[in-house]
Design an enzyme around this catalytic site. Sequence first.
Site, PDB file in Angstrom:
ATOM      1  N   SER A   8      45.327 -29.863-138.374  1.00  0.00           N
ATOM      2  CA  SER A   8      45.193 -30.626-138.911  1.00  0.00           C
ATOM      3  C   SER A   8      44.665 -31.988-137.574  1.00  0.00           C
ATOM      4  O   SER A   8      43.938 -31.459-136.497  1.00  0.00           O
ATOM      5  CB  SER A   8      46.019 -31.469-139.231  1.00  0.00           C
ATOM      6  OG  SER A   8      46.039 -32.635-139.293  1.00  0.00           O
ATOM      7  N   HIS A   9      43.656 -32.795-137.995  1.00  0.00           N
ATOM      8  CA  HIS A   9      42.988 -33.541-137.444  1.00  0.00           C
ATOM      9  C   HIS A   9      44.259 -33.897-136.256  1.00  0.00           C
ATOM     10  O   HIS A   9      43.956 -34.549-134.878  1.00  0.00           O
ATOM     11  CB  HIS A   9      42.111 -34.678-137.707  1.00  0.00           C
ATOM     12  CG  HIS A   9      40.705 -34.531-138.044  1.00  0.00           C
ATOM     13  ND1 HIS A   9      40.440 -32.897-138.861  1.00  0.00           N
ATOM     14  CD2 HIS A   9      39.488 -34.557-137.279  1.00  0.00           C
ATOM     15  CE1 HIS A   9      38.750 -32.971-138.522  1.00  0.00           C
ATOM     16  NE2 HIS A   9      39.067 -33.851-137.789  1.00  0.00           N
TER      17      HIS A   9
END
Lengths: 130, 235
Positions: A8-9
């Site tokens: 994920s970011h």
Amino acid sequence: MIGLLIVSHSSKAAEGIREIAMEMGGDEETVAAVGGDPDGGIGSSIDEIRAALETLLDRTDGVVILADLGSAVMNAETAIEMLERDADVVVADAPILEGALNAAASTTSPKATVESVKASAEEARDISKV
Amino acid sequence: MADESVQREALLAAIENVAARIADEKEHLTDLDSAIGDADHGANLNRGFQAVLEKVEGMDDADPQEITKTVGMTLISEVGGAAGPLYGGSCMTASQELEGGITAETSIAFAEAFLEKLQDRGDARVGDKTMVDAITPAVHTYKKSIEQDDLPPLEALAKAVDAAERGVEFTVPIRASKGRASYLGWRSVGHQDPGATSTLMILEEILETAEEHLDGDVAVDATSPTIPDEEPEGE
């Protein structure tokens, strides 16, 4: 056993999705999560993805990656290309949370393969919520 | 072709100039990215190119292939956003084309390999409002100027930069269909794409460095036997 990698970011989002996914299947050894850019900001790091893949591949027969937005997907694909071993690793084209839940559940099948886990993750694209 | 030490010197100077330009324009790129993206393009690219500067320091015996591969791998490791796999991955893949040094022919091969990898990795096409909109016309113009119009590589590069500039302008009035800007839908219209903009900046610095370092030497490239020999096949 097939491993899962959540990319994920945000490291918090990745960890949280990992926690939820592990309720369905997999464990600390086979489900990993990475997030955040090299400075700890929002983004992802190819080197961290590679390192996580190497660790998972030591313990599993292959890995399915669930990634969130554009650059996380591209970083995951680049990390796969840069692996120094011949490994069975794919990126699932699926929503990251629902895909991770489906994938984690399907890893519990004794017949699970990278292909079958990826396919389960991708079935999450059609999940209707209301 | 220019001898290896001239090529190396020019390439290292180009890298320095690109890094300096990105550092200077960091805020500008970030401003463009704040309008339609996640406001990290300037900072991410700057972090990447500063790391590249450190990595290429001391590569005084390396050939162009090794240097461009190092640039690509460093961007991959350090950038963190989409520009890492896009610029870095494309540069690393394309570096293989420079095995025999930099000639008109290998530079075209590099440019085409770069573009192909970029389109493949980003799954983007012309008109999506991305860096592809700047790099595609640049690569096509460079190839055509050398192979069809018989221009010296330096002039071809100047035309390529001009084409990239028009590509950047083209990103302003169109709606984004790739990248974070695509989530904005119609709100992305009217804003210049930061990725296309940084592509133009990089090309401008490469051109300027080439003009400074390769004067005379590039003219030799244009008459290298590989180009005229290929001409009759296409005509």
